[in-house]
Write a protein that holds these residues in place. Structure first.
Motif, PDB file in Angstrom:
ATOM      1  N   TYR A 208      -3.828  -2.635  -7.115  1.00 20.83           N
ATOM      2  CA  TYR A 208      -2.676  -1.787  -7.498  1.00 20.83           C
ATOM      3  C   TYR A 208      -1.791  -2.175  -8.655  1.00 20.83           C
ATOM      4  O   TYR A 208      -1.190  -3.335  -8.871  1.00 20.83           O
TER       5      TYR A 208
ATOM      6  N   ARG B  73       0.885  -1.266   0.002  1.00 18.16           N
ATOM      7  CA  ARG B  73       0.087   0.076   0.129  1.00 18.16           C
ATOM      8  C   ARG B  73       0.934   1.292  -0.089  1.00 18.16           C
ATOM      9  O   ARG B  73       0.744   2.106  -0.752  1.00 18.16           O
ATOM     10  N   ILE B  74       1.914   1.179   0.738  1.00 17.76           N
ATOM     11  CA  ILE B  74       2.909   2.471   0.598  1.00 17.76           C
ATOM     12  C   ILE B  74       3.549   2.541  -0.736  1.00 17.76           C
ATOM     13  O   ILE B  74       3.836   3.600  -1.187  1.00 17.76           O
TER      14      ILE B  74
ATOM     15  N   ALA C  15       1.244   3.962  -3.183  1.00 17.94           N
ATOM     16  CA  ALA C  15       0.834   5.544  -2.930  1.00 17.94           C
ATOM     17  C   ALA C  15       1.981   6.229  -3.362  1.00 17.94           C
ATOM     18  O   ALA C  15       1.970   7.418  -3.914  1.00 17.94           O
TER      19      ALA C  15
END
Length: 385
Positions: A144, A120-121, A124
């Motif tokens: 993603y 998730r990091i 982003a």
């Protein structure tokens, strides 16, 4: 009037020095492309993580030996390795560090429970992540575009091992135990569903912490159920503890393991209790071709330890990232991710291509069993037909 010979020689020497200095400066002016490597480099899974780091470094060295050029610019690759300790929070800290370090891409992580929150990091920040061992389906179900895996996912593996347990081991009754991680719990659920679909029966399901070594309560119930097989959805060291306790309590059912168990740790810790254990792992049982010969020679020249099962996947992860950079004429961000979705690459582990979710297309699996204290190949399952 021409200068005397000594003067002309001094001029030539000075010019040569200037040229050499310019060449040196040009070499040092190569743009450095940093690839992050995240894995457990310490703790129970440390030997696995170190093997991934070693394989990734071999890939970096091979790339630099070829004097790489991307979009007409000479570049040099560098590896930035970090210890995620197989811990989700540490993995997030590593991911933040990679973002701040402006890495172009990440090879990692090893544990699904670490790789999923870290992804998730990366997403982003627009950083491509190619996982050499994150096998939980949830990893690529997040949507993603930056997340890829170079190994099959657990849904595929669970289907194959359930078929083998029910149809070939003839296990009518199976107990399922998981380690409560996203990896273990997800695999256990997929496996149980597939056993029932194949006509088998799940006698009971249990969960325990991935850090637990107390199996007594669970195994006393298992002994009373007298199952034909016990599946443990967890990693090698804990699987070895479990099978030792099973044999101590005179539970004779074979242990069935999942990816991450095959290797020296399990057979060393399990000893004679590990005999008959069956495990399905990603990839073929052996590799061939000039790329593999080169990789094997480079490994044996530099490292004393045998090549660990997942090491070739880390090597290929670095190489496929670099190949996508060359084809995209870009070293990061959306252009790199888009090219990885299109790429067709021949690596050490075979043909590499990704579906729209970032999963490896047409995976290969190998079923291993412990016999005489050693892992031996039972069969290969090739989805390429």
């Amino acid at each position: 009037m021409r200068p005397p010979f000594p003067a002309r020689r001094a001029v030539r020497t000075m010019l040569a020095a200037v040229v050499a200095c310019a060449a040196s400066l040009a070499a040092h002016a190569e743009r450095v492309i940093t690839i992050g490597l995240a894995a457990p480099l310490s703790g129970p899974s440390g030997s696995t993580g170190v093997s991934l780091e070693r394989a990734a470094q071999l890939a970096i060295d091979d790339l630099n030996a070829g004097r790489p050029v991307i979009n007409g610019e000479p570049v040099r690759f560098a590896l930035l390795a970090q210890d995620d300790r197989a811990d989700p929070r540490t993995g997030e800290l590593v991911a933040d560090y990679f973002v701040k370090s402006r890495v172009s891409a990440v090879v990692g992580h090893w544990n699904s429970g670490v790789g999923i929150p870290a992804s998730r990091i990366y997403a982003a920040a627009g950083i491509v992540q190619v996982a050499p061992a994150v096998t939980s389906p949830a990893y690529t179900q997040q949507g993603y575009a930056s997340a890829f895996r170079i190994v099959p996912h657990d849904g595929e593996g669970a289907r194959h091992i359930a078929h083998y347990v029910v149809r070939e081991m003839k296990a009518g009754s199976v107990v399922v135990i998981d380690d409560r991680t996203p990896f273990g719990a997800g695999y256990a659920a997929d496996f149980a569903g597939n056993v029932v679909a194949q006509g088998g029966k799940i006698a009971a399901r249990f969960s325990l912490s991935s850090k637990s070594s107390d199996f007594n309560g669970i195994l006393r119930t298992v002994r009373s159920l007298k199952p034909d097989a016990v599946l443990f959805a967890g990693l090698d060291a804990q699987a070895a503890q479990l099978v030792n306790e099973m044999r101590r309590l005179q539970i004779s059912a074979p242990l069935v393991g999942i990816g991450g168990v095959v290797g020296p740790t399990f057979v060393r810790l399990a000893g004679s209790a590990g005999e008959g254990t069956v495990v399905l792992e990603p990839g073929p049982p052996s590799y061939r071709g000039p790329q593999w010969t080169h990789f094997e020679h480079a490994w044996k020249t530099r490292y004393p330890d045998p090549i660990y099962l997942y090491a070739p996947f880390a090597y290929d992860a670095v190489r496929v990232i670099a190949a996508a950079m060359r084809q995209a004429n870009a070293t990061d961000g959306a252009p790199l991710a888009n090219e990885l979705h299109r790429i067709r690459y021949r690596g050490v582990t075979g043909h590499i291509a990704f579906d729209r979710d970032g999963n490896l297309r047409d995976p290969v699996f190998t079923l291993y069993g412990v016999k005489g204290g050693q892992w031996q190949v039972i069969k290969t399952i090739d989805e390429r037909g």
